[in-house]
Design a protein around this motif. Structure first.
Motif, PDB file in Angstrom:
ATOM      1  N   THR A 103      13.314  47.969  48.177  1.00  0.00           N
ATOM      2  CA  THR A 103      12.672  46.956  49.111  1.00  0.00           C
ATOM      3  C   THR A 103      13.326  47.154  50.352  1.00  0.00           C
ATOM      4  O   THR A 103      14.349  47.896  50.382  1.00  0.00           O
ATOM      5  N   THR A 104      13.023  46.278  51.374  1.00  0.00           N
ATOM      6  CA  THR A 104      13.648  46.349  52.596  1.00  0.00           C
ATOM      7  C   THR A 104      15.063  46.016  52.427  1.00  0.00           C
ATOM      8  O   THR A 104      16.062  46.554  53.154  1.00  0.00           O
ATOM      9  N   GLY A 214       2.652  39.805  50.715  1.00  0.00           N
ATOM     10  CA  GLY A 214       2.769  41.357  51.313  1.00  0.00           C
ATOM     11  C   GLY A 214       1.905  42.246  50.369  1.00  0.00           C
ATOM     12  O   GLY A 214       1.965  42.049  49.302  1.00  0.00           O
ATOM     13  N   GLN A 216       2.966  45.119  49.638  1.00  0.00           N
ATOM     14  CA  GLN A 216       3.557  45.793  48.443  1.00  0.00           C
ATOM     15  C   GLN A 216       3.834  44.944  47.233  1.00  0.00           C
ATOM     16  O   GLN A 216       3.917  45.590  46.149  1.00  0.00           O
ATOM     17  N   ASP A 217       3.556  43.742  47.208  1.00  0.00           N
ATOM     18  CA  ASP A 217       3.754  42.905  46.362  1.00  0.00           C
ATOM     19  C   ASP A 217       2.138  42.674  45.523  1.00  0.00           C
ATOM     20  O   ASP A 217       2.246  42.079  44.529  1.00  0.00           O
ATOM     21  N   LYS A 271       3.675  52.288  54.086  1.00  0.00           N
ATOM     22  CA  LYS A 271       4.181  51.587  53.063  1.00  0.00           C
ATOM     23  C   LYS A 271       4.012  52.355  51.681  1.00  0.00           C
ATOM     24  O   LYS A 271       3.023  52.999  51.707  1.00  0.00           O
ATOM     25  N   ILE A 273       3.080  51.943  47.840  1.00  0.00           N
ATOM     26  CA  ILE A 273       2.457  50.516  47.212  1.00  0.00           C
ATOM     27  C   ILE A 273       2.131  51.152  45.485  1.00  0.00           C
ATOM     28  O   ILE A 273       1.707  52.204  45.581  1.00  0.00           O
TER      29      ILE A 273
ATOM     30  N   TYR B 143      14.805  48.381  59.662  1.00  0.00           N
ATOM     31  CA  TYR B 143      13.073  48.059  59.713  1.00  0.00           C
ATOM     32  C   TYR B 143      13.071  47.159  60.970  1.00  0.00           C
ATOM     33  O   TYR B 143      12.233  46.283  60.752  1.00  0.00           O
ATOM     34  N   VAL B 161       9.866  42.858  57.310  1.00  0.00           N
ATOM     35  CA  VAL B 161      10.311  42.910  55.732  1.00  0.00           C
ATOM     36  C   VAL B 161       8.822  42.453  54.952  1.00  0.00           C
ATOM     37  O   VAL B 161       7.776  42.424  55.608  1.00  0.00           O
ATOM     38  N   GLU B 162       8.893  42.529  53.779  1.00  0.00           N
ATOM     39  CA  GLU B 162       7.838  42.731  52.821  1.00  0.00           C
ATOM     40  C   GLU B 162       6.699  41.524  53.170  1.00  0.00           C
ATOM     41  O   GLU B 162       5.718  41.669  53.311  1.00  0.00           O
ATOM     42  N   ASP B 163       7.214  40.217  53.495  1.00  0.00           N
ATOM     43  CA  ASP B 163       6.290  39.247  53.527  1.00  0.00           C
ATOM     44  C   ASP B 163       6.340  38.690  54.821  1.00  0.00           C
ATOM     45  O   ASP B 163       6.090  37.703  55.063  1.00  0.00           O
TER      46      ASP B 163
END
Ligand SMILES: Cc1cc2nc3c(=O)[nH]c(=O)nc-3n(C[C@H](O)[C@H](O)[C@H](O)COP(=O)(O)OP(=O)(O)OC[C@H]3O[C@@H](n4cnc5c(N)ncnc54)[C@H](O)[C@@H]3O)c2cc1C
Lengths: 342, 269
Positions: A103-104, A214, A216-217, A271, A273, B143, B161-163
């Motif tokens: 993850t980031t 997100g 990716q989730d 990204k 996924i 990032y 970030v992701e969200d």
């Protein structure tokens, strides 16, 4: 010297005191390795105000021990500070394997700490195995733009570290017969000192993505390619995605034209996924795009060109125009005929 | 102010090849380009140069012909270039690359800011940036999609970030890894090309850096590629046609049937 290292560690992720899904995916992976190597599984958590109740979830799912660094300073992610904690813990407890999410956060924290402890680190693994005798970790990841898979070892350095691609396995569930007494929670006593004074970063705000989750989730992702023809047509795709509860991704062609923003880009320079369902509309399936979605569980593609490469990695393909197929999909949903959505 | 940008020469992805016997990338096949994601780092550095009168140095580790990548970013406006190159460094992984780059950076002028691309399109680990920050003992932001510098080295930035997007404030020195959203890379200009052709590129190797050979190159790399193999990319695709017979509706009905047999989970309306 290698013998001094033992045990499997996972670095759990949390937000606002709540453990993230990736933590349990890592537990699932870590448990598999720990059983095979006949050793213990430890989950490491960084945060502020982590309750025991939340941490016991990790123990119920298989962790023998939880080490938590719980300080107000760790509430938000600060790379140097988090890495200093992880480095101190690795130096003290000497784990044989350390797994983090790709993850980031994990992809920042793991390399920073790996440099500090001179550990081999493999990024973005999709598969892991361990040799029960030697403890050698066999790490599999896509390489060369996703054309090829590589298996990677770190023969001489310990710990062996890897980041794991989110959604590359199912999260661990609570195990029968495990309760709070099945493991222990250790709390780190103090933050490690910084030799040169800390240059910490201040969090001043957070702007959530406009979507609910997100990309990716997301369990389901609908991806649009250049076949959509113009930004105005995206409405159709977003409408369909909303009905099936999917996030929307795009190819680079779509992002480069400014039809969708970069956070939506799937592929080598965007990204990665691994959703349960990936549906492509008007996507040709270039190698660079495939690099970001290859591990999706079920792939559906709609393309006017029967020869499109996307079909070679699809489980179900429809040759035809997305402008005919999407309205038909929506029509069937409205008619209650798309029962797979539940 | 001194800004350092890290640059890598990579094979164009179309020509990317692996040596199936040794498991290493074949770097001399096809065209070599500047890692596309590094151009965003270069662009941010150049914008900061214009706003704050900074000096920009590009640094690259690679074989001698990686000099071409350095000249390319010089033609965009980078002031100086350093090529870190030595046979002893061949076979380095992310860890040893970052270790060597840190040593090389420590021999050049003091820096205020280091900017890296998010990752290289060939190795694709995204690890060198954070590892370099650790080796230099400075903090890092990864990032980054927005960065603004005020006086006296104070900055505001945001991270993707992701969200969502984290908004941050901090002080230099700092290392950044930047994503595509940060800026639109400029094209080289003729004047820059002419200057870049003549400009000196400083080369650093073992003679200058005198690094512990156990920590560099293949020997120093903690990770080893054990083997490479072709992934199972083909799936058995069930095909339906929306252009014949009942058209889209029949194909969609068949798709809905198919999806019932897969583990997909709810979440729809
Ligand atoms: C270094 C590098 C990095 C890259 N990184 C990425 C990346 O991260 N992500 C990425 O996606 N790409 C990336 N690319 C670009 C990649 O090579 C392709 O150009 C891109 O993926 C193609 O996008 P596309 O499928 O939308 O467009 P196209 O290849 O143009 O395909 C459009 C498709 O739509 C179909 N179509 C047309 N009309 C219809 C219709 N009415 N209904 C249904 N189908 C229709 C066509 O048959 C065609 O197959 C990268 C390239 C390079 C060199």
């Amino acid at each position: 010297m290698k013998e001094a290292f033992s045990g499997i560690w996972i670095i759990a992720g949390q937000r606002d005191g709540e453990l993230l899904r990736i933590s349990f995916e890592l537990i699932a992976r870590g448990l598999e390795l720990a059983r095979k190597r006949n050793t213990s599984l430890t989950a490491v958590v960084f945060g502020a105000g982590m309750t025991n109740k939340e941490l016991y979830r990790l123990i119920r799912c298989g962790a023998d021990r939880v080490i938590v660094a719980d300080f107000p300073e760790l509430d938000k992610f600060d790379l140097e500070l988090h890495a200093a904690c992880l480095t101190a813990l690795i130096n003290e407890y000497k784990p044989e394997v350390v797994l983090a999410g790709a993850t980031t956060t994990g992809r920042s924290l793991a390399p920073y700490a790996a440099m500090n402890v001179h550990a081999g680190l493999t990024a973005d693994c999709t598969g892991l195995d361990i040799d029960p005798e030697s403890g050698l970790l066999i790490q599999t990841r896509p390489a060369a733009g996703g054309n090829i898979m590589a298996s990677i070892k770190s023969p001489s350095c310990r710990p062996q570290m890897a980041t794991l691609r989110p959604h590359s396995c199912l999260p661990a569930e609570p195990l029968k017969g495990r309760g709070e007494s099945s493991g222990v929670i250790l709390r780190m006593k103090q933050l490690p000192p910084s030799p040169e004074g800390r240059n910490t970063v201040k969090h001043i705000g957070f702007c959530p993505l406009s979507e609910d989750f997100g990309i990716q989730d997301a369990e389901k992702v609908v991806v649009v390619g250049r076949g959509i023809k113009k930004a105005d047509n995206l409405k159709l795709v977003f409408d369909f995605a909303k009905r099936i509860g999917a996030a929307v991704g795009a190819t680079r062609e779509v992002v480069d034209r400014g039809w969708m923003s970069y956070p939506h880009q799937i592929g080598l320079s965007g990204k990665t996924i691994s959703p349960r369902l990936y549906m492509a509309f008007g996507v040709s399936g270039s190698i660079q795009h495939l690099a970001g979605m290859r591990t999706a569980e079920t792939v559906v593609a709609v393309n006017t060109d029967p020869e499109a490469q996307i079909f070679s990695i699809a489980d179900f393909g429809i040759t035809g125009s997305l402008f005919d197929v999407i309205p038909a999909l929506i029509g069937e949903i409205n008619a209650g005929n798309a029962t797979w959505i539940k | 102010m001194h800004i350092i940008v890290t640059v890598k020469q990579v094979p164009e992805t179309r020509t990317l090849r692996m040596d199936e016997a040794t498991g290493t990338l074949v770097r001399d096949s096809g065209t070599a380009i500047v890692n596309p994601l590094d151009l965003y780092a270069v662009e941010l550095a150049l914008q900061l140069k214009e706003l704050h009168n900074a000096h920009v140095t590009a640094i690259s580790m690679g074989p001698p012909h990686a000099e071409k990548a350095l000249r390319e970013v010089m033609s965009m406006g980078v002031d100086d270039a350093v090529l870190v190159s030595d046979r002893a460094y061949a076979g380095s992984d992310a860890w040893s690359t970052a270790w060597i780059l840190a040593a090389a950076i420590n021999t050049v002028k003091d820096f205020d800011l280091i900017i890296c691309g998010e990752r290289a399109t060939d190795g694709d680990t995204g690890q060198v940036g954070p590892e370099l920050a650790a080796a230099l003992n400075i903090n890092a932001l990864t990032y980054v999609n927005h960065f603004e510098l005020a006086s006296a080295g104070d900055f505001t930035a945001s991270r993707l970030v992701e969200d969502g997007e984290e908004q941050l404030a901090g002080k230099l020195p700092m290392l950044l890894t930047v994503v595509k959203e940060i800026a639109v890379p400029r094209l080289p200009v003729l004047e820059g090309k002419i200057r870049a052709r003549r400009a000196p590129v400083k080369t650093l190797g073992q003679n200058e850096l005198k690094l512990d050979e156990r920590l560099v190159g293949l020997q120093g790399a903690p990770t080893r590629v054990d083997k490479i193999f072709r992934p199972q990319i083909m799936r058995d695709c069930i095909m339906a046609s929306a252009t014949q017979g009942q058209g889209a509706l029949a194909a969609v009905k068949q798709l809905n049937e198919f999806l019932l047999t897969r583990r997909i989970g709810g979440g729809g309306v």
